[in-house]
Motif scaffolding. Structure first.
Motif, PDB file in Angstrom:
ATOM      1  N   TYR A 196       2.913  10.733   2.263  1.00 44.88           N
ATOM      2  CA  TYR A 196       1.468  10.951   2.361  1.00 44.88           C
ATOM      3  C   TYR A 196       0.688   9.780   2.955  1.00 44.88           C
ATOM      4  O   TYR A 196      -0.467   9.949   3.315  1.00 44.88           O
ATOM      5  CB  TYR A 196       0.892  11.291   0.984  1.00 44.88           C
ATOM      6  N   GLU A 197       1.289   8.594   3.005  1.00 45.74           N
ATOM      7  CA  GLU A 197       0.513   7.457   3.500  1.00 45.74           C
ATOM      8  C   GLU A 197       0.976   7.033   4.882  1.00 45.74           C
ATOM      9  O   GLU A 197       1.028   5.844   5.206  1.00 45.74           O
ATOM     10  CB  GLU A 197       0.549   6.307   2.485  1.00 45.74           C
ATOM     11  N   THR A 198       1.364   8.022   5.675  1.00 49.70           N
ATOM     12  CA  THR A 198       1.769   7.758   7.053  1.00 49.70           C
ATOM     13  C   THR A 198       1.060   8.756   7.963  1.00 49.70           C
ATOM     14  O   THR A 198       1.665   9.400   8.806  1.00 49.70           O
ATOM     15  CB  THR A 198       3.296   7.899   7.209  1.00 49.70           C
ATOM     16  N   VAL A 199      -0.246   8.871   7.748  1.00 51.04           N
ATOM     17  CA  VAL A 199      -1.055   9.799   8.529  1.00 51.04           C
ATOM     18  C   VAL A 199      -1.388   9.151   9.871  1.00 51.04           C
ATOM     19  O   VAL A 199      -1.907   8.029   9.907  1.00 51.04           O
ATOM     20  CB  VAL A 199      -2.367  10.115   7.777  1.00 51.04           C
ATOM     21  N   ARG A 200      -1.091   9.826  10.974  1.00 48.42           N
ATOM     22  CA  ARG A 200      -1.439   9.261  12.276  1.00 48.42           C
ATOM     23  C   ARG A 200      -2.953   9.141  12.392  1.00 48.42           C
ATOM     24  O   ARG A 200      -3.695  10.037  11.994  1.00 48.42           O
ATOM     25  CB  ARG A 200      -0.933  10.173  13.406  1.00 48.42           C
TER      26      ARG A 200
ATOM     27  N   LEU B 214     -14.490   3.830  11.498  1.00 49.56           N
ATOM     28  CA  LEU B 214     -13.170   3.187  11.398  1.00 49.56           C
ATOM     29  C   LEU B 214     -12.902   2.217  12.543  1.00 49.56           C
ATOM     30  O   LEU B 214     -13.065   2.558  13.711  1.00 49.56           O
ATOM     31  CB  LEU B 214     -12.089   4.282  11.397  1.00 49.56           C
ATOM     32  N   MET B 216      -9.790  -0.717  13.678  1.00 47.78           N
ATOM     33  CA  MET B 216      -8.442  -1.186  13.364  1.00 47.78           C
ATOM     34  C   MET B 216      -8.260  -2.574  13.968  1.00 47.78           C
ATOM     35  O   MET B 216      -8.933  -2.938  14.938  1.00 47.78           O
ATOM     36  CB  MET B 216      -7.398  -0.244  13.970  1.00 47.78           C
ATOM     37  N   GLU B 248      -7.907   6.913   1.779  1.00 46.75           N
ATOM     38  CA  GLU B 248      -7.663   7.622   3.037  1.00 46.75           C
ATOM     39  C   GLU B 248      -7.399   6.615   4.168  1.00 46.75           C
ATOM     40  O   GLU B 248      -6.560   6.843   5.028  1.00 46.75           O
ATOM     41  CB  GLU B 248      -8.849   8.526   3.372  1.00 46.75           C
ATOM     42  N   ARG B 250      -6.030   3.662   3.737  1.00 47.63           N
ATOM     43  CA  ARG B 250      -4.695   3.114   3.516  1.00 47.63           C
ATOM     44  C   ARG B 250      -3.612   4.106   3.938  1.00 47.63           C
ATOM     45  O   ARG B 250      -2.507   3.715   4.311  1.00 47.63           O
ATOM     46  CB  ARG B 250      -4.496   2.730   2.048  1.00 47.63           C
ATOM     47  N   SER B 251      -3.925   5.404   3.876  1.00 45.22           N
ATOM     48  CA  SER B 251      -2.904   6.418   4.177  1.00 45.22           C
ATOM     49  C   SER B 251      -2.575   6.503   5.664  1.00 45.22           C
ATOM     50  O   SER B 251      -1.645   7.194   6.058  1.00 45.22           O
ATOM     51  CB  SER B 251      -3.352   7.786   3.668  1.00 45.22           C
ATOM     52  N   ILE B 252      -3.330   5.801   6.498  1.00 44.06           N
ATOM     53  CA  ILE B 252      -3.044   5.830   7.939  1.00 44.06           C
ATOM     54  C   ILE B 252      -1.702   5.141   8.199  1.00 44.06           C
ATOM     55  O   ILE B 252      -1.426   4.074   7.645  1.00 44.06           O
ATOM     56  CB  ILE B 252      -4.171   5.131   8.733  1.00 44.06           C
ATOM     57  N   ALA B 253      -0.881   5.778   9.024  1.00 48.77           N
ATOM     58  CA  ALA B 253       0.438   5.228   9.346  1.00 48.77           C
ATOM     59  C   ALA B 253       0.303   3.811   9.881  1.00 48.77           C
ATOM     60  O   ALA B 253      -0.519   3.550  10.760  1.00 48.77           O
ATOM     61  CB  ALA B 253       1.137   6.113  10.372  1.00 48.77           C
ATOM     62  N   LYS B 276      -0.798  -1.719   1.142  1.00 50.27           N
ATOM     63  CA  LYS B 276       0.286  -0.735   1.045  1.00 50.27           C
ATOM     64  C   LYS B 276       1.562  -1.460   0.630  1.00 50.27           C
ATOM     65  O   LYS B 276       1.840  -1.573  -0.562  1.00 50.27           O
ATOM     66  CB  LYS B 276       0.462   0.002   2.373  1.00 50.27           C
TER      67      LYS B 276
END
Lengths: 325, 325
Positions: A196-200, B214, B216, B248, B250-253, B276
């Motif tokens: 779940y924590e590898t969302v593009r 957002l 990065m 949300e 943090r969930s980004i790949a 993470k």
């Protein structure tokens, strides 16, 4: 058709020297988790075993494949057993159907309600929340040990197919099985972070754009949003990454019917429909030659996005009006 | 300090005629779920029992309160027992502290690590995933029956505090307890829909606006976003509805450190930080007089939003650089 017993299936697997495992295309966590768990169990028993794929594992599930999966159809020439998991229909592995048929014995373990079991040995239980639950039981029947890796694959299978134990398919047995996986030392949080924590970022940005198109109607009971080709081009996301947005629409307080439209091409609009408590979205989708269930349905429309939105909205408001009578 | 036993606590509750229950302000699912479950058990035993509140139950948890909760401090004059749940510090119920102290006997059941148990009877277990787990055990020790309503309150407590069984606090016992709640006939999906599918549209729109900010850095290892007062005014959302956005991020790949900044007022910026695998966000927050853990921390900065973002970014990149050495 009556199911075979896990004992019968266990016997066939134990007697085999080589086993080729199959699961459905567009693999989800239950498909790949169940297949990998089964594969490692069989290898631990000294069998030659692979999971044969025809498409790619999605990035967030890749961690489950530690050398189990291959696309090489010649990896085992004529397997003693062809076994398909989470997949009750050869149409769900079209490029591998011929290979599947080379197995001297065929086995199917699945939790989808299938009209016509097609294998020599079948165990199909629509009451199971995930195929992972059935694989767990089969492994126990075989007397095999569930180690950390097998346990984590089964946890991945079960947690994804139950919506993290929130869907109504979740049962007492689901929790009992997962409880016992902890005895194998699983790190459920590690699995969860991988999934779940590898969302593009592109996916997140697509969702952002889609939710920006949100419109409401029927005093907040109807929510609708869309994704068009322009958004895909601008965010760099793929259309399949819009999966999940319709659930977010339904989660809005007061919403009873959620509609999400995907502009596949200029005159091909794919529509996902969800109902919460009121509303019967299968009655809407069938108006447009689609299908599905009362609470989750879909259809494909051949018109412009604007026309599709107008028609879906009208049909949804009519459906909601039925409940207000 | 040593815990009392559930037997000792059970005896005190059984001997009491009137019991006032307390939990912390800003009630989450574990707070209200545990308190409501305990309240119904005690009422079923013929006790006079209420959950005394000083703030409102959030909309998505209101379904748990079927006449158990009150803000009326005179509802029981001097209770035989004051019992606090999910709350190991009187500072977490400031307007009710005096009332709590009127109880002839005080009891605390909690899973937060507290330095100084303040009640006559304490059962504090930081190893429990939720106070709901401890209430479950206490109810069993009391020999009381868990009915559907009590079971659903405990399910709400446990599923929310474990992030739907995904956080690392989840144990084998967590699943064993939830499995047994199904014996009481709980409808876990009903509870889930109440809790998670009642998102205010204003909240969703705020998230959408926030994710639009957002940025990065560090090759995708650092993600940052913010909410300012203008967004609140334009969406109609409340600042507390920005909760969850940092997860949300943090969930980004690829993201290792996520920072979310809330402009509370023009020169008061509240910062939430999450790590993470790499990164130690408590080392960042302490630079700005904040606190927290390695993977979740926060601080309040007294400068402009732009300045805060710049400083947090710099500190985060330094922290990440430590891991690359």
């Amino acid at each position: 058709m009556k199911n075979n017993s896990f004992e019968e299936i266990s016997e066939q697997l134990k007697a085999a020297r080589s086993i080729l495992l199959f699961t459905h295309i567009n693999m989800d966590g239950d498909a790949i988790g169940s297949a990998v768990a089964m594969c490692k169990v069989l290898r631990n028993m000294g069998k030659e075993c692979y999971v044969l794929l025809e498409d790619n594992i999605s990035d967030n599930l890749l961690f489950l494949d530690n050398g189990y999966c291959t696309k090489d159809q010649s990896i085992i020439d004529t397997p003693d057993v062809s076994m398909c998991l989470d997949c009750g229909d050869v149409g769900r592995f079209p490029k591998r159907e011929e290979k599947f048929m080379t197995g001297k014995v065929s086995i199917c373990v699945d939790h989808h309600a299938t009209t016509d079991p097609f294998c020599a040995y079948n165990y199909i239980d629509p009451g199971a929340a995930a195929t992972g639950e059935l694989v767990y039981k089969l492994i126990n029947t075989m007397g095999a040990t569930i180690d950390k890796e097998i346990g984590e694959a089964l946890f991945a299978a079960i947690t994804t197919d139950t919506g993290n134990f929130q869907y109504s398919n979740t049962t007492k047995e689901t929790h009992c099985i997962v409880a016992s996986l902890y005895d194998a030392g699983i790190d459920s949080n590690y699995v969860s972070v991988q999934i779940y924590e590898t969302v593009r970022m592109e996916k997140l940005m697509l969702k952002n754009r889609a939710l920006g198109t949100l419109t409401m109607a029927a005093d907040g009971k109807f929510a609708m949003a869309y994704v068009d080709q322009k958004m895909l081009a601008e965010t760099g996301a793929k259309m399949e990454e819009s999966e999940g947005i319709v659930s977010e629409l339904r989660s809005i307080a007061g919403v009873q019917i959620a509609a999400f439209l995907k502009e596949d091409s200029r005159k091909v609009i794919k529509v996902s429909l969800r109902a919460k408590t009121e509303g019967d979205v299968s009655a809407i989708s069938t108006q447009f030659n689609g299908g599905g269930h009362k609470k989750a349905a879909g259809c494909t429309m051949h018109c412009s996005l604007a026309e599709a939105m107008e028609q879906i909205k009208t049909a949804s408001l009519e459906n909601l009006a039925e409940y207000d009578k």
